[in-house]
Design an enzyme around this catalytic site. Structure first.
Site, PDB file in Angstrom:
ATOM      1  N   LYS A 229       0.848  -1.192   0.000  1.00 28.37           N
ATOM      2  CA  LYS A 229       0.000   0.000   0.000  1.00 28.37           C
ATOM      3  C   LYS A 229       0.879   1.235   0.000  1.00 28.37           C
ATOM      4  O   LYS A 229       1.517   1.563   1.009  1.00 28.37           O
ATOM      5  CB  LYS A 229      -0.930   0.046   1.219  1.00 28.37           C
ATOM      6  CG  LYS A 229      -2.035   1.109   1.043  1.00 28.37           C
ATOM      7  CD  LYS A 229      -2.556   1.664   2.349  1.00 28.37           C
ATOM      8  CE  LYS A 229      -1.693   2.768   2.895  1.00 28.37           C
ATOM      9  NZ  LYS A 229      -1.740   4.009   2.064  1.00 28.37           N
TER      10      LYS A 229
ATOM     11  N   GLU B 151      10.165   0.730  10.626  1.00 28.24           N
ATOM     12  CA  GLU B 151      11.245   1.724  10.474  1.00 28.24           C
ATOM     13  C   GLU B 151      10.578   3.080  10.606  1.00 28.24           C
ATOM     14  O   GLU B 151       9.814   3.498   9.737  1.00 28.24           O
ATOM     15  CB  GLU B 151      11.937   1.542   9.114  1.00 28.24           C
ATOM     16  CG  GLU B 151      13.272   2.257   9.015  1.00 28.24           C
ATOM     17  CD  GLU B 151      13.132   3.629   8.392  1.00 28.24           C
ATOM     18  OE1 GLU B 151      13.103   4.614   9.176  1.00 28.24           O
ATOM     19  OE2 GLU B 151      13.051   3.729   7.168  1.00 28.24           O
TER      20      GLU B 151
ATOM     21  N   CYS C  44      13.702  10.204   7.264  1.00 22.64           N
ATOM     22  CA  CYS C  44      13.706   9.904   8.690  1.00 22.64           C
ATOM     23  C   CYS C  44      15.118   9.810   9.257  1.00 22.64           C
ATOM     24  O   CYS C  44      15.326  10.041  10.446  1.00 22.64           O
ATOM     25  CB  CYS C  44      12.946   8.603   8.956  1.00 22.64           C
ATOM     26  SG  CYS C  44      13.382   7.284   7.825  1.00 22.64           S
TER      27      CYS C  44
ATOM     28  N   GLU D 223      10.543  15.275  15.653  1.00 21.97           N
ATOM     29  CA  GLU D 223      10.933  15.188  14.246  1.00 21.97           C
ATOM     30  C   GLU D 223      10.167  16.225  13.428  1.00 21.97           C
ATOM     31  O   GLU D 223       8.936  16.217  13.392  1.00 21.97           O
ATOM     32  CB  GLU D 223      10.643  13.781  13.715  1.00 21.97           C
ATOM     33  CG  GLU D 223      11.181  13.543  12.323  1.00 21.97           C
ATOM     34  CD  GLU D 223      10.992  12.104  11.881  1.00 21.97           C
ATOM     35  OE1 GLU D 223      11.886  11.579  11.196  1.00 21.97           O
ATOM     36  OE2 GLU D 223       9.958  11.501  12.218  1.00 21.97           O
TER      37      GLU D 223
END
Length: 504
Positions: free
Chosen positions: A180, A255, A289, A390
């Site tokens: 997906k 992850e 990331c 983040e």
């Protein structure tokens, strides 16, 4: 005016449309690039059912590893033939610059898929263990067998590459998979499906469902016939996927987010470290990331480093991602742009100094699209929100330290542990620091050098499990121990510990 192309989903070897559509918007121009089918939960169920049928049918898992590898290599050949088209699609759907798309987003994707094809040929799917002498003579065989149906949920920043990191080991191990993509960036994955179809991958082995994460992604994570979920994305969503997967005890690889500390030691080559720091947080506009978003500088070199850093940042060319000379393109969406701008403002309110950038970009080319230039916040304390959360944009926070021990403590003072870097001319000193950092990857005098030969993944809330490396297929297989008795005769076995002797 040319009508934008439309992409249906790929399920059970067929192209399947939906009643509703997603619009894929170019983040640099706000123009319509294409439309795709907007899948629903029923499409996810259909895809899983197709994958399960294919797994039970066995025409993929029962192939020899060499046969699977040959088909995977044919997919690689098709992708190589489509290289220019894939680069153009990547630029259009997620705004990556042309040179980055060629090298990382597409180039890495193709070479990493070939790595997994090669790994299928060399991976030890079965081996004989030690001979056992107690309580009876026996030998063991350890097998690695495919899990079954795998779901791969892929983000928008490196859609093709991160799909390959899931598709590659899943196929090499003999599994069937449902992918997906993020609804903003499905195009390269659908082209991957075309390549797989052309290469002769059996129907149902690969399925791609384009749909919202909240519904389609959640259904895949919770589906009882999915035995493994591989997800790349935010830590918040990763936690939700873990909860959904736990309902039927799936294998999960996550992850997730990062807040990479980039430590410059006092003896570092300053010219190299400055460029490395900019590369670490500005590649793909910081929308990775594993970006290096916390720069740790020794107090003794802080002013000198910041002067050089800001001067060099001024030379970064932001603009049209199709131009090969452009260094940095747009932000993926207006929502993400607003999020980044919020953090820049918040950092200053918390006491950080705006050392570079942080203002709207001016010029005709920036009137459309989503743009944030390189931004550097100085005098940051690691307790500030901008140093802990983040941001996912081209924003660097710079923190002073007095001693190397303090730098290591600051580096580890975060919920994340995905990536880190150390800069020094003394490799032994850099290695000593690297060994003490809680991170899945530590680069010395470099950044972003993810390599298929080595594992990639995070500590703490940056995820669990590892992608890439020689053991990547471990995450996509079940271990089976087969015990083979060598005693053969009834009197040499231990049945008598609970059964009476014959004749009693």
């Amino acid at each position: 005016m040319t009508q934008a192309p439309h992409y249906p989903m790929y399920i059970d070897g067929e192209w399947v449309d939906a009643a509703e559509r997603f619009e894929i918007i170019d983040p640099a121009t706000d123009e319509l690039v294409a439309t795709t089918a907007k899948g629903i939960v029923a499409d996810a169920d259909r895809a899983v059912a197709a994958a399960l049928r294919a797994h039970r049918r066995g025409d993929w898992r029962n192939m020899s590893p060499d046969e699977r590898a040959a088909i995977m290599s044919r997919i690689v050949e098709r992708l190589n033939e489509k290289m220019d088209e894939l680069v153009d699609l990547h630029i259009a759907e997620n705004g990556v610059t042309r040179k980055q798309a060629m090298a990382f987003h597409v180039g890495y994707s193709i070479s990493h898929l070939q790595y997994f094809a090669d790994l299928a040929r060399t991976y030890e799917f079965e081996h004989t263990g030690p001979v056992l002498s107690y309580p009876t003579s026996a030998v063991g065989v350890v097998r690695r067998e495919p899990i079954g149906v795998v779901a791969g949920i892929v983000p928008w920043n490196f859609p093709l590459l991160l799909a390959v990191w899931k598709l590659g080991p899943a196929l090499a191990a003999g599994n069937c998979i449902v992918l997906k993509p993020d609804e903003k960036t499905p195009l390269t994955l659908l082209e991957l499906a075309k390549a797989a179809d052309e290469a002769g991958l059996p129907p149902g082995v690969l399925n791609i469902v384009t749909g919202p994460g909240e519904t389609v992604g959640a259904r895949l994570a919770a589906h009882p016939d999915v035995r493994k979920v591989a997800f790349t994305g935010s830590t918040a969503v990763g936690k939700e996927i873990s909860k959904l997967a736990a309902e039927n005890v799936k294998k999960v690889t996550l992850e997730l987010g990062g807040k990479g500390p980039n430590i410059v030691l006092a003896d570092a080559d300053i010219e190299q470290a400055v460029d490395g720091a900019l590369f670490a947080f500005c590649l793909y506009a910081g929308q990775a990331c594993e970006s290096g978003t916390r720069l740790l500088l020794p107090e003794s070199r802080y002013d000198e480093f910041m002067d050089r850093l800001t001067a060099r940042a001024a030379q970064i060319r932001v603009g049209d991602p199709n131009d090969f000379d452009t260094d940095m393109g747009p932000i993926i969406s207006s929502e993400q742009k607003q999020r980044i701008e919020h953090y820049i403002e918040l950092g200053q309110k918390e006491g950080a100094t705006l050392a570079f950038g942080g203002k709207p970009l001016t010029g005709e080319q920036f009137e459309q699209g989503n743009w944030v230039g390189p931004t550097i916040l100085g005098d940051v304390d690691n307790s500030m929100t901008v140093a802990q959360e983040e941001i996912f944009g081209p924003v660097l926070v710079v923190i002073k330290y007095k001693t190397v021990a303090e730098a290591i403590a600051i580096a580890n003072d975060t919920e994340y542990g995905l990536s880190a870097g150390v800069w020094s001319v003394d490799i032994d000193a850099a290695l000593d620091v690297a060994r003490q950092i809680e991170s899945g990857t530590v680069w010395i005098n470099d950044w972003h050098m993810v390599n298929a030969l080595y594992p990639f993944g995070g500590y703490k809330q940056s995820g669990n499990g590892r992608e890439l490396g020689p053991h990547a297929l471990d995450e996509y297989t079940e271990q089976k121990f087969v015990h083979i008795d060598l005693a053969r005769k009834r009197e040499n076995k231990v049945f008598d510990m609970m059964l009476p002797e014959y004749g009693e």
